[in-house]
Design a protein around this motif. Structure first.
Motif, PDB file in Angstrom:
ATOM      1  N   TRP A  89      -2.144  -2.025  -3.674  1.00  0.00           N
ATOM      2  CA  TRP A  89      -3.388  -1.331  -3.386  1.00  0.00           C
ATOM      3  C   TRP A  89      -3.111   0.156  -3.187  1.00  0.00           C
ATOM      4  O   TRP A  89      -2.088   0.539  -2.613  1.00  0.00           O
ATOM      5  N   SER A  90      -4.018   0.984  -3.633  1.00  0.00           N
ATOM      6  CA  SER A  90      -3.969   2.394  -3.271  1.00  0.00           C
ATOM      7  C   SER A  90      -4.462   2.530  -1.834  1.00  0.00           C
ATOM      8  O   SER A  90      -5.151   1.637  -1.300  1.00  0.00           O
ATOM      9  N   PHE A  91      -4.136   3.643  -1.206  1.00  0.00           N
ATOM     10  CA  PHE A  91      -4.670   3.867   0.134  1.00  0.00           C
ATOM     11  C   PHE A  91      -6.195   3.957   0.090  1.00  0.00           C
ATOM     12  O   PHE A  91      -6.882   3.533   1.029  1.00  0.00           O
ATOM     13  N   HIS A  92      -6.722   4.472  -1.009  1.00  0.00           N
ATOM     14  CA  HIS A  92      -8.184   4.594  -1.138  1.00  0.00           C
ATOM     15  C   HIS A  92      -8.847   3.218  -1.105  1.00  0.00           C
ATOM     16  O   HIS A  92      -9.906   3.049  -0.479  1.00  0.00           O
TER      17      HIS A  92
ATOM     18  N   ASN B 182       4.032 -11.276   7.925  1.00  0.00           N
ATOM     19  CA  ASN B 182       5.073 -10.337   8.317  1.00  0.00           C
ATOM     20  C   ASN B 182       4.832  -9.021   7.599  1.00  0.00           C
ATOM     21  O   ASN B 182       4.361  -9.008   6.461  1.00  0.00           O
ATOM     22  N   ILE B 183       5.152  -7.932   8.282  1.00  0.00           N
ATOM     23  CA  ILE B 183       4.872  -6.596   7.775  1.00  0.00           C
ATOM     24  C   ILE B 183       6.138  -5.752   7.846  1.00  0.00           C
ATOM     25  O   ILE B 183       6.953  -5.898   8.763  1.00  0.00           O
ATOM     26  N   SER B 184       6.284  -4.859   6.887  1.00  0.00           N
ATOM     27  CA  SER B 184       7.392  -3.902   6.903  1.00  0.00           C
ATOM     28  C   SER B 184       6.913  -2.593   6.306  1.00  0.00           C
ATOM     29  O   SER B 184       5.986  -2.573   5.481  1.00  0.00           O
ATOM     30  N   HIS B 185       7.523  -1.504   6.718  1.00  0.00           N
ATOM     31  CA  HIS B 185       7.185  -0.217   6.107  1.00  0.00           C
ATOM     32  C   HIS B 185       8.399   0.701   6.101  1.00  0.00           C
ATOM     33  O   HIS B 185       9.275   0.631   6.961  1.00  0.00           O
ATOM     34  N   SER B 186       8.415   1.549   5.100  1.00  0.00           N
ATOM     35  CA  SER B 186       9.490   2.533   4.951  1.00  0.00           C
ATOM     36  C   SER B 186       8.990   3.621   4.012  1.00  0.00           C
ATOM     37  O   SER B 186       8.401   3.317   2.970  1.00  0.00           O
ATOM     38  N   GLY B 187       9.199   4.875   4.377  1.00  0.00           N
ATOM     39  CA  GLY B 187       8.788   5.967   3.506  1.00  0.00           C
ATOM     40  C   GLY B 187       7.311   5.908   3.181  1.00  0.00           C
ATOM     41  O   GLY B 187       6.457   5.885   4.074  1.00  0.00           O
ATOM     42  N   ASP B 188       6.999   5.854   1.887  1.00  0.00           N
ATOM     43  CA  ASP B 188       5.602   5.850   1.430  1.00  0.00           C
ATOM     44  C   ASP B 188       4.988   4.460   1.337  1.00  0.00           C
ATOM     45  O   ASP B 188       3.816   4.345   0.942  1.00  0.00           O
ATOM     46  N   TRP B 189       5.722   3.416   1.693  1.00  0.00           N
ATOM     47  CA  TRP B 189       5.226   2.063   1.449  1.00  0.00           C
ATOM     48  C   TRP B 189       5.026   1.255   2.736  1.00  0.00           C
ATOM     49  O   TRP B 189       5.841   1.309   3.660  1.00  0.00           O
ATOM     50  N   VAL B 190       3.930   0.509   2.739  1.00  0.00           N
ATOM     51  CA  VAL B 190       3.669  -0.514   3.751  1.00  0.00           C
ATOM     52  C   VAL B 190       3.445  -1.818   3.001  1.00  0.00           C
ATOM     53  O   VAL B 190       2.629  -1.872   2.067  1.00  0.00           O
ATOM     54  N   VAL B 191       4.176  -2.875   3.370  1.00  0.00           N
ATOM     55  CA  VAL B 191       4.063  -4.158   2.665  1.00  0.00           C
ATOM     56  C   VAL B 191       3.787  -5.271   3.662  1.00  0.00           C
ATOM     57  O   VAL B 191       4.181  -5.206   4.827  1.00  0.00           O
ATOM     58  N   CYS B 192       3.118  -6.312   3.181  1.00  0.00           N
ATOM     59  CA  CYS B 192       2.740  -7.437   4.030  1.00  0.00           C
ATOM     60  C   CYS B 192       2.833  -8.731   3.227  1.00  0.00           C
ATOM     61  O   CYS B 192       2.362  -8.796   2.089  1.00  0.00           O
ATOM     62  N   ALA B 193       3.441  -9.747   3.828  1.00  0.00           N
ATOM     63  CA  ALA B 193       3.504 -11.080   3.223  1.00  0.00           C
ATOM     64  C   ALA B 193       2.714 -12.051   4.099  1.00  0.00           C
ATOM     65  O   ALA B 193       2.832 -12.024   5.329  1.00  0.00           O
ATOM     66  N   VAL B 194       1.916 -12.903   3.466  1.00  0.00           N
ATOM     67  CA  VAL B 194       1.109 -13.898   4.175  1.00  0.00           C
ATOM     68  C   VAL B 194       1.413 -15.266   3.589  1.00  0.00           C
ATOM     69  O   VAL B 194       1.437 -15.435   2.358  1.00  0.00           O
TER      70      VAL B 194
ATOM     71  N   GLU C 120      -1.645  -2.134  10.336  1.00  0.00           N
ATOM     72  CA  GLU C 120      -2.647  -2.864  11.124  1.00  0.00           C
ATOM     73  C   GLU C 120      -3.907  -3.125  10.308  1.00  0.00           C
ATOM     74  O   GLU C 120      -4.467  -4.234  10.338  1.00  0.00           O
ATOM     75  N   LEU C 121      -4.352  -2.131   9.576  1.00  0.00           N
ATOM     76  CA  LEU C 121      -5.543  -2.305   8.747  1.00  0.00           C
ATOM     77  C   LEU C 121      -5.295  -3.312   7.631  1.00  0.00           C
ATOM     78  O   LEU C 121      -6.166  -4.130   7.309  1.00  0.00           O
ATOM     79  N   LEU C 122      -4.114  -3.264   7.044  1.00  0.00           N
ATOM     80  CA  LEU C 122      -3.805  -4.134   5.915  1.00  0.00           C
ATOM     81  C   LEU C 122      -3.900  -5.602   6.291  1.00  0.00           C
ATOM     82  O   LEU C 122      -4.562  -6.387   5.595  1.00  0.00           O
TER      83      LEU C 122
ATOM     84  N   VAL D 135       0.861  -1.193   0.000  1.00  0.00           N
ATOM     85  CA  VAL D 135       0.000   0.000   0.000  1.00  0.00           C
ATOM     86  C   VAL D 135       0.892   1.236   0.000  1.00  0.00           C
ATOM     87  O   VAL D 135       1.803   1.357   0.832  1.00  0.00           O
ATOM     88  N   ASN D 136       0.623   2.139  -0.930  1.00  0.00           N
ATOM     89  CA  ASN D 136       1.361   3.402  -0.994  1.00  0.00           C
ATOM     90  C   ASN D 136       0.587   4.457  -0.221  1.00  0.00           C
ATOM     91  O   ASN D 136      -0.484   4.885  -0.641  1.00  0.00           O
ATOM     92  N   ILE D 137       1.134   4.875   0.919  1.00  0.00           N
ATOM     93  CA  ILE D 137       0.414   5.840   1.751  1.00  0.00           C
ATOM     94  C   ILE D 137       0.578   7.264   1.233  1.00  0.00           C
ATOM     95  O   ILE D 137      -0.067   8.187   1.739  1.00  0.00           O
TER      96      ILE D 137
END
Length: 230
Positions: A216-219, A86-98, A48-50, A6-8
């Motif tokens: 996904w977009s933030f929207h 697992n989740i990671s984020h940096s700058g404009d990005w939040v990523v999640c692997a399942v 958390e939402l993702l 997700v690009n915030i």
């Protein structure tokens, strides 16, 4: 295994964060509200939402039934489920692997760094390869190596009890060679192009990686959160 991003940076004024934060647990809400920087608040809330939207979309849980716990090293786990995430984020990005087995993911924004400060994080072969490169290539390689190491450490869930020098990577055009002197664990790795300014690595116990990340977009996350998590 699935990977989501997700690009915030695409957040808009009509996205009500106060509405979104009511969709998560009291414990997590209190922690997020403690952040003073808006960027930290937004990345943590998005993460958390993702994972909650992913789990509800898969039909695994209702939002109210999702509970998290942590191992002795602080790795988040899904309570009462064999699903790994697992989740990671940096700058404009939040990523999640399942995944259905141990998984780790790490994303980092490429930025300048001091070579002397990162020597202890690299094996001798990694460091020797790095210092022979131009500054731009060196930055890119370092964050490729760093995200690979972090993805492994996060998958195993033992934190920095694992010496970073004990795991080493060699990146060829179509292959990531993993050398593990810490133990005999065998893991698989893949890197993805998500943004020119970022490096992204994923570690998994099996070799079944998706071809692409689901972006996904933030929207979209906002709409799915409102529709699925209430």
């Amino acid at each position: 295994m699935e990977i989501f991003g997700v690009n915030i940076g695409s957040i808009k004024s009509e996205h009500s964060l106060s509405e979104l934060i009511e969709l998560i647990s009291d414990e997590k809400r209190n922690k997020i509200n403690f952040y003073r920087k808006k960027e930290d608040y937004l990345r943590s809330l998005t993460a958390e939402l993702l994972i909650r939207v992913i789990l509800v979309k898969k039909g695994l849980f209702q939002n109210k039934d999702i509970q998290f716990e942590f191992n002795n090293y602080g790795k988040p786990l899904l309570k009462n489920s064999s699903i790994e995430f697992n989740i990671s984020h940096s700058g404009d990005w939040v990523v999640c692997a399942v995944s259905n087995c141990l998984v780790g993911i790490d994303i980092e924004e490429i930025r300048p760094y001091n070579v002397s400060t990162i020597k202890e994080s690299l094996s001798a072969s990694e460091f020797n390869t790095l210092i022979d490169l131009s500054e731009n290539d060196r930055n890119t390689l370092f964050f490729n190596l760093w995200t690979l190491k972090e993805s492994y450490i996060k998958a195993v869930g033992e934190g920095l009890s694992i010496p970073l020098k004990s795991i080493s990577f060699e990146i060829n055009e179509n292959e990531i060679i993993f050398t593990n002197s810490h133990n005999n664990d065998i893991f698989n790795f893949k890197q993805y192009e998500i943004d020119d300014r970022y490096r992204l690595s994923v570690c998994n116990e099996n070799a079944l990686f998706p071809k692409e990340i689901c972006i996904w977009s933030f929207h979209k996350l906002y709409q799915d959160s409102i529709n699925l998590l209430k």
